[in-house]
Design a protein around this motif. Sequence first.
Motif, mmCIF file in Angstrom:
data_model
loop_
_atom_site.group_PDB
_atom_site.id
_atom_site.type_symbol
_atom_site.label_atom_id
_atom_site.label_comp_id
_atom_site.label_asym_id
_atom_site.label_seq_id
_atom_site.Cartn_x
_atom_site.Cartn_y
_atom_site.Cartn_z
ATOM 1 N N UNK A 22 -12.736 -13.918 15.053
ATOM 2 C CA UNK A 22 -12.449 -15.327 15.302
ATOM 3 C C UNK A 22 -11.931 -16.038 14.057
ATOM 4 N N UNK A 23 -12.610 -15.887 12.921
ATOM 5 C CA UNK A 23 -12.121 -16.561 11.715
ATOM 6 C C UNK A 23 -10.797 -15.979 11.212
ATOM 7 N N UNK A 24 -10.603 -14.641 11.204
ATOM 8 C CA UNK A 24 -9.275 -14.128 10.859
ATOM 9 C C UNK A 24 -8.178 -14.631 11.799
ATOM 10 N N UNK A 27 -7.416 -18.223 10.861
ATOM 11 C CA UNK A 27 -6.666 -18.189 9.599
ATOM 12 C C UNK A 27 -5.190 -17.873 9.868
ATOM 13 N N UNK A 28 -4.930 -16.857 10.691
ATOM 14 C CA UNK A 28 -3.550 -16.481 10.993
ATOM 15 C C UNK A 28 -2.796 -17.601 11.705
ATOM 16 N N UNK A 29 -3.468 -18.298 12.608
ATOM 17 C CA UNK A 29 -2.826 -19.422 13.296
ATOM 18 C C UNK A 29 -2.474 -20.532 12.304
ATOM 19 N N UNK A 178 -5.945 -10.696 25.970
ATOM 20 C CA UNK A 178 -5.190 -11.209 24.835
ATOM 21 C C UNK A 178 -4.312 -10.169 24.171
ATOM 22 N N UNK A 179 -4.460 -8.893 24.567
ATOM 23 C CA UNK A 179 -3.669 -7.825 23.954
ATOM 24 C C UNK A 179 -2.218 -7.894 24.442
ATOM 25 N N UNK A 418 -5.807 -9.995 19.350
ATOM 26 C CA UNK A 418 -5.889 -10.539 20.706
ATOM 27 C C UNK A 418 -6.478 -11.946 20.715
ATOM 28 N N UNK A 419 -7.423 -12.195 19.821
ATOM 29 C CA UNK A 419 -8.083 -13.501 19.799
ATOM 30 C C UNK A 419 -7.155 -14.631 19.330
#
Length: 487
Positions: A22-24, A27-29, A178-179, A418-419
């Motif tokens: 979730x946190x990664x 971060x990517x978003x 989400x994949x 996926x998240x």
Amino acid sequence: MTEPSATFLLFGATGDLARRMIFPSLYNLLADGLLPDDFLIVASGRSEMSDDAFREEVCAALRQFLPADRYDDEVASQFRTMIGYQPVDAAKPDQFAALAQRIDGRLERGLSVYLSTPPSLFAPTAQGLADAGLIAANTRIAMEKPIGKDLASSKQVNDGIGALFAEDQIFRVDHYLGKETVQNLLALRFGNVMFEPLWNTGAIDHVQITVGETVGLEGRVSYYDGVGALRDMVQNHILQILSIITMEPPARMDPTAVRDEKVKVLRSLRPMTAETVKTNSVRGQYTPGAVQGEIVTGYADELGQPSDTETFVALKAYIDNWRWQGVPFYLRTGKRMPARQSEILIQFKPVRHSIFWRAGHGTGLEPNTLIIRLQPEEYIRLLIMSKRPGLERQVHLEEVTLDVSLTAAFAGQRRRIAYERLILDLLAGDQTLFVRRDEVEAQWTWIDSIIDGWKEANMKVAPYSSGNWGPSSAIALIERDGASWHD
């Protein structure tokens, strides 16, 4: 589409899923400029912790789980400033009041709540939010699986959340949706004219879905024992894949149209009985063996005691509708398999009449096969017949492969977690890739028929050595029909 939520409230923020995924993903978003302005992440757990201490934990998780080329100190510093930590125990109303103060003045800009907690805490957490005045028309709530352990408990969980949130505010998470490759099933079926006319009982002999894991319990002892592979993997991931590859074409690509068609398929699954589970299902449990060259212990050894929980399940399922009548669907999933892989195999029927046959000579003609690999590689592979080069008067056919590697085709584009997709859709309020209540209940209805059949037939787990594709009875399940698993 409404404006995206400006606040993300995460319960279970100190857990493994939050650290790894979730946190990664958040971060990517942020790094890609996809989060709203003035975005706030409020992390919550039972532990007492300061904002700074928690931010350090998040940054450590980012350094651990992000690829080296994705981590950037400047982005990480910006990400830190977005995070606040608020301890909340679902049984303590005063802590929800303190949480409400952290979000004060932001509710009108939208709040997305993510429950990465045990299901037993879903309803109490939702009630605490309601009592603290944190539920509004633009508040959304996402729930991680499992949604119950059977149909009755699933209804109880959904009733608890449904009493406080409307269905269009509820986002039930199945991370397989989400994949990219799972979403690509929709593009493959409905974006290409050559597949859909053949996608039925007239042309397809059978379908296989395999989700294999090389890992064992991996620290999930308290959750997994008593749950097993059927509830943990088939009820959600495999049935969601099955519904996508078998549903009728939706009228449009929107949440209602897509999920209407999926639930029709799930309701058409033929229930099992105490008699049919004996021939159409296999339960297995791994024993000591070797996986990818590493010696591993058995399930009972890891657990520390004997158990009747299955770590492998194979099923022969039927969908009783016009499109799929009579087509067997072979489903299997298990732990301590020889390889980590998720794939779908579509086995087409043989050519009705071969023009290549001559007396005393075979033709080499094989039915076409479509293989869709979801992980770890991502590809679509079609096996077709071709003439072998040569001057012989007798035409000799050989099977050749049309191979499309999605990884290679989109080599310049980063493969998303996926998240990332799911969190972005949650913030935007798009439910297409989330599971609706009637889907969950249709899934549990079928799964319950299998569990009840197992109990009535007193069906025990069959042992299989780690590093194998399940018990020998799983091979017999498909081979008695003249087919073979694709390994």
